[in-house]
Write a protein that holds these residues in place. Structure first.
Motif, PDB file in Angstrom:
ATOM      1  N   UNK A  89      56.175  91.653   2.298  1.00  0.00           N
ATOM      2  CA  UNK A  89      54.743  91.770   2.582  1.00  0.00           C
ATOM      3  C   UNK A  89      54.353  90.567   3.443  1.00  0.00           C
ATOM      4  N   UNK A  90      54.180  90.791   4.723  1.00  0.00           N
ATOM      5  CA  UNK A  90      53.961  89.699   5.671  1.00  0.00           C
ATOM      6  C   UNK A  90      52.703  88.911   5.334  1.00  0.00           C
ATOM      7  N   UNK A  91      51.652  89.614   4.967  1.00  0.00           N
ATOM      8  CA  UNK A  91      50.386  88.930   4.652  1.00  0.00           C
ATOM      9  C   UNK A  91      50.556  88.003   3.446  1.00  0.00           C
ATOM     10  N   UNK A  92      51.223  88.489   2.433  1.00  0.00           N
ATOM     11  CA  UNK A  92      51.412  87.686   1.230  1.00  0.00           C
ATOM     12  C   UNK A  92      52.324  86.491   1.505  1.00  0.00           C
ATOM     13  N   UNK A  93      53.418  86.741   2.218  1.00  0.00           N
ATOM     14  CA  UNK A  93      54.353  85.651   2.519  1.00  0.00           C
ATOM     15  C   UNK A  93      53.717  84.577   3.385  1.00  0.00           C
ATOM     16  N   UNK A  94      52.831  84.990   4.256  1.00  0.00           N
ATOM     17  CA  UNK A  94      52.167  84.034   5.140  1.00  0.00           C
ATOM     18  C   UNK A  94      51.272  83.071   4.367  1.00  0.00           C
ATOM     19  N   UNK A  95      50.889  83.463   3.159  1.00  0.00           N
ATOM     20  CA  UNK A  95      49.991  82.617   2.360  1.00  0.00           C
ATOM     21  C   UNK A  95      50.745  81.570   1.546  1.00  0.00           C
ATOM     22  N   UNK A  96      52.071  81.683   1.493  1.00  0.00           N
ATOM     23  CA  UNK A  96      52.862  80.763   0.682  1.00  0.00           C
ATOM     24  C   UNK A  96      53.159  79.467   1.434  1.00  0.00           C
ATOM     25  N   UNK A  97      53.212  78.400   0.663  1.00  0.00           N
ATOM     26  CA  UNK A  97      53.610  77.093   1.208  1.00  0.00           C
ATOM     27  C   UNK A  97      54.938  76.688   0.573  1.00  0.00           C
ATOM     28  N   UNK A  98      55.454  75.564   0.976  1.00  0.00           N
ATOM     29  CA  UNK A  98      56.779  75.146   0.519  1.00  0.00           C
ATOM     30  C   UNK A  98      56.850  74.835  -0.978  1.00  0.00           C
ATOM     31  N   UNK A  99      55.698  74.663  -1.624  1.00  0.00           N
ATOM     32  CA  UNK A  99      55.742  74.419  -3.067  1.00  0.00           C
ATOM     33  C   UNK A  99      56.186  75.669  -3.843  1.00  0.00           C
TER      34      UNK A  99
END
Length: 197
Positions: free
Chosen positions: A68-78
């Motif tokens: 899910x590109x939208x969801x993955x784009x919201x993630x940070x390295x933490x």
């Protein structure tokens, strides 16, 4: 007794490779989700065997929210440590981080081109290139087109998208048909590719 179909040599080692070769490899796919999956998987493969990645494919889907590109784009390295702890994927922090980074880059391409497919398939004029290789040794590791794609993606902010990775991606999603001419699926893929997918 059924006659065994002749297939590409690389697909003969493991059942999971044969299944992937017969059902997916080289078949045209223009789904943004599928394209992002293979950008991810081919990037993960860098320095490793395809079998190493393929047998972890379901774990990758689970770890990365079915791409899910939208969801993955919201993630940070933490979010990296939780993925490493929970899923049987390649535990390379740079490669995991690149998925989140690449999702954000993919969002920008979708905004600019209307879809990820439009941005990526432009490199083959939106039609598969049909090659006619006789042996595995004939198949290149990269091409001028994959070099162009690599430069384009890097300029757009993507990571783990070298020229060899880009060519493997092109093979996977049907931008090029690199089934050997002796392989049963060379003509099947050529004749049955769904160009509207």
């Amino acid at each position: 007794m059924a006659v065994e179909k002749s297939v590409c040599a690389w697909a003969m080692k493991q059942p999971i490779e044969r299944e992937y070769h017969d059902q997916e490899w080289g078949r045209v796919n223009k789904s943004d989700t599928y394209l992002f999956e293979f950008l991810t998987l081919e990037g993960a493969q860098a320095g490793l065997s395809w079998y190493t990645i393929l047998k972890r494919r379901e774990a990758y889907r689970a770890a990365f929210d079915n791409y899910d590109i939208e969801k993955l784009a919201s993630y940070e390295d933490d979010h990296i440590e939780a993925i490493i702890a929970s899923y049987d994927i390649i535990k390379h922090r740079g490669k995991i981080s690149s998925v989140f980074n690449n999702a954000r880059a993919a969002q920008r391409l979708i905004y600019e081109y209307g879809s990820l497919a439009n941005a990526l398939w432009q490199f083959v004029d939106h039609q598969p290139v049909i090659n006619h290789w006789q042996t595995m040794a004939d198949i290149p590791a990269f091409t001028e087109t994959s070099k162009e794609m690599s430069r384009f993606l890097k300029k757009k902010g993507f990571k783990f998208v070298g020229e060899t990775t880009c060519y493997a991606f092109m093979q996977a999603v049907g931008m090029v048909n690199d089934h050997l001419v002796t392989c049963y699926y060379h003509s099947e893929v050529m004749n049955k590719s769904d160009l509207s997918k």
